[in-house]
Motif scaffolding. Structure first.
Motif, PDB file in Angstrom:
ATOM      1  N   ARG A  80     -10.971  -3.159 -14.835  1.00  0.00           N
ATOM      2  CA  ARG A  80     -10.854  -2.572 -13.716  1.00  0.00           C
ATOM      3  C   ARG A  80     -12.112  -1.913 -13.128  1.00  0.00           C
ATOM      4  O   ARG A  80     -12.040  -1.357 -11.770  1.00  0.00           O
ATOM      5  CB  ARG A  80     -10.005  -1.384 -13.683  1.00  0.00           C
ATOM      6  N   GLU A 108     -11.355  -5.096  -4.636  1.00  0.00           N
ATOM      7  CA  GLU A 108     -11.352  -6.017  -5.737  1.00  0.00           C
ATOM      8  C   GLU A 108     -10.324  -5.571  -6.693  1.00  0.00           C
ATOM      9  O   GLU A 108      -9.576  -6.774  -7.394  1.00  0.00           O
ATOM     10  CB  GLU A 108     -12.827  -6.074  -6.467  1.00  0.00           C
ATOM     11  N   ARG A 109      -9.901  -4.441  -7.000  1.00  0.00           N
ATOM     12  CA  ARG A 109      -8.845  -4.470  -7.861  1.00  0.00           C
ATOM     13  C   ARG A 109      -7.336  -4.926  -7.177  1.00  0.00           C
ATOM     14  O   ARG A 109      -6.473  -5.365  -7.644  1.00  0.00           O
ATOM     15  CB  ARG A 109      -8.599  -2.919  -8.084  1.00  0.00           C
ATOM     16  N   ARG A 167      -7.588  -8.568  -7.514  1.00  0.00           N
ATOM     17  CA  ARG A 167      -7.260  -9.048  -8.815  1.00  0.00           C
ATOM     18  C   ARG A 167      -5.784  -9.135  -8.976  1.00  0.00           C
ATOM     19  O   ARG A 167      -5.265  -9.880  -9.794  1.00  0.00           O
ATOM     20  CB  ARG A 167      -8.052  -7.996  -9.592  1.00  0.00           C
ATOM     21  N   HIS A 177      -9.734  -9.817 -15.195  1.00  0.00           N
ATOM     22  CA  HIS A 177     -10.875  -8.932 -15.170  1.00  0.00           C
ATOM     23  C   HIS A 177     -11.166  -8.727 -13.579  1.00  0.00           C
ATOM     24  O   HIS A 177     -11.284  -9.630 -12.993  1.00  0.00           O
ATOM     25  CB  HIS A 177     -11.964  -9.079 -16.041  1.00  0.00           C
ATOM     26  N   VAL A 178     -11.549  -7.341 -12.993  1.00  0.00           N
ATOM     27  CA  VAL A 178     -11.958  -7.532 -11.794  1.00  0.00           C
ATOM     28  C   VAL A 178     -13.333  -8.413 -11.499  1.00  0.00           C
ATOM     29  O   VAL A 178     -13.400  -8.728 -10.224  1.00  0.00           O
ATOM     30  CB  VAL A 178     -12.083  -6.005 -11.349  1.00  0.00           C
TER      31      VAL A 178
END
Ligand code: ASP
Ligand code: MG
Length: 306
Positions: A108, A278-279, A282, A289-290
């Motif tokens: 994260r 990005e999270r 994801r 994985h981010v």
């Protein structure tokens, strides 16, 4: 260098970036429709979020002034609402947080990332939750409709969450799942959810009648993807701010303008929070994985190739 080349050439990256573009469009459209004005990011400032956890300093000396790379725009968001002409603001805000290498494997953390950072004046946490619930629903339904082929190529089945998202008290989750409640609840619940009341930075409002109770919250993504957003109702009273900075051993000299504004009673009463882009991507794309959704990832503790 091979890694960088394969990442840049990876067909999967096309699908991911298309999903990200759709998500960003949905956010901007939604904010525009809801009357939330967009401000530009601040990258260097003499005053930034202190961050209440261990990390390395990221600052430069420029003409005799120490300038910090933005760790979050919380203080700038609050002050931007001094303007009487608008009462809701958001920023696509790049943050640099030089985290310790131990966070490299959480899936994260990046030490450079972007969050959609939102702040509302004269509203409550319920108002903020309603706005974010709407944003999440909008992003998910738009991505699902717009990016069918990309999601299929990534083998990702996306669920549009039912809103309002559920709200839990951190204490209740702790009773149910133990100290590891964030990770366990994230693995067990089907939809994203809110958790309220965490002890953290000075700027999140602590209840005056019930010390130790904080009017703040996080959003968590399900399927074990973990933390998505942090925020809260804010402190705006000088005495409270100074008391909490002192409690957290924050050096008051790093907050000259902010504290002077607070002393003059100029900090508006606001509520807000920031959701990591990005999270979010994801989770939307179901990556491990981010770093897998970033073209040029910055993973804590790892050397940067480019
Ligand atoms: N943006 C967050 C907030 O508004 C702070 C953070 O980035 O952690 O509270
Ligand atoms: Mg957080």
């Amino acid at each position: 260098m091979q890694d960088t080349i394969s990442r840049l050439r990876d067909a999967k990256m096309t699908n991911i970036l298309r999903v990200q573009s759709a998500a960003l469009k949905a956010i901007h459209d939604y904010m525009y429709e809801r009357g939330v004005v967009q401000a530009m990011p601040v990258i260097l400032s003499p005053e930034t979020d202190p961050l209440n956890h261990p990390h390395f300093d990221a600052s430069v000396e420029y003409y005799g002034q120490r300038l910090h790379l933005t760790k979050s725009m919380i203080l700038h968001k609050q002050l931007s609402l001094l303007n009487g002409g608008f009462d809701k603001v958001y920023v696509m805000s790049p943050n640099v947080r030089l985290e310790e290498g131990s966070l490299g494997g959480t899936g994260r953390h990046l030490f450079e990332f972007t969050q959609v950072d939102i702040e509302l004046k004269g509203r409550s946490k319920e108002d903020f939750m309603e706005l974010v619930d709407g944003m999440v629903a909008r992003v998910f339904s738009f991505v699902k409709k717009e990016c069918e082929e990309d999601l299929a190529a990534l083998d990702r089945k996306l669920r549009v969450p039912a809103t309002p998202l559920k709200v839990f008290e951190s204490e209740d989750l702790r009773d149910r799942y133990g100290d590891d409640f964030e990770a366990r609840a994230s693995r067990e619940l089907e939809d994203p959810f809110w958790v309220t009341n965490f002890r953290r930075e000075f700027y999140d409002k602590e209840d005056k009648k019930r010390r130790g109770y904080y009017h703040n919250y996080d959003v968590f993504w399900p399927e074990g993807f973990g933390e998505a957003l942090s925020g809260g109702e804010r402190e705006w009273e000088y005495a409270e701010i100074v008391r909490k900075m002192t409690e957290r051993k924050t050096d008051l000299r790093g907050y000259k303008t902010y504290l002077e504004m607070a002393r003059q009673g100029l900090i508006p009463s606001t509520v807000g929070g920031g959701m990591g882009i990005e999270r979010m991507v994801r989770y939307l794309t179901g990556q491990k994985h981010v770093k897998d959704v970033a073209l040029f990832p910055r993973v804590p503790g790892e050397n940067i190739a480019f």
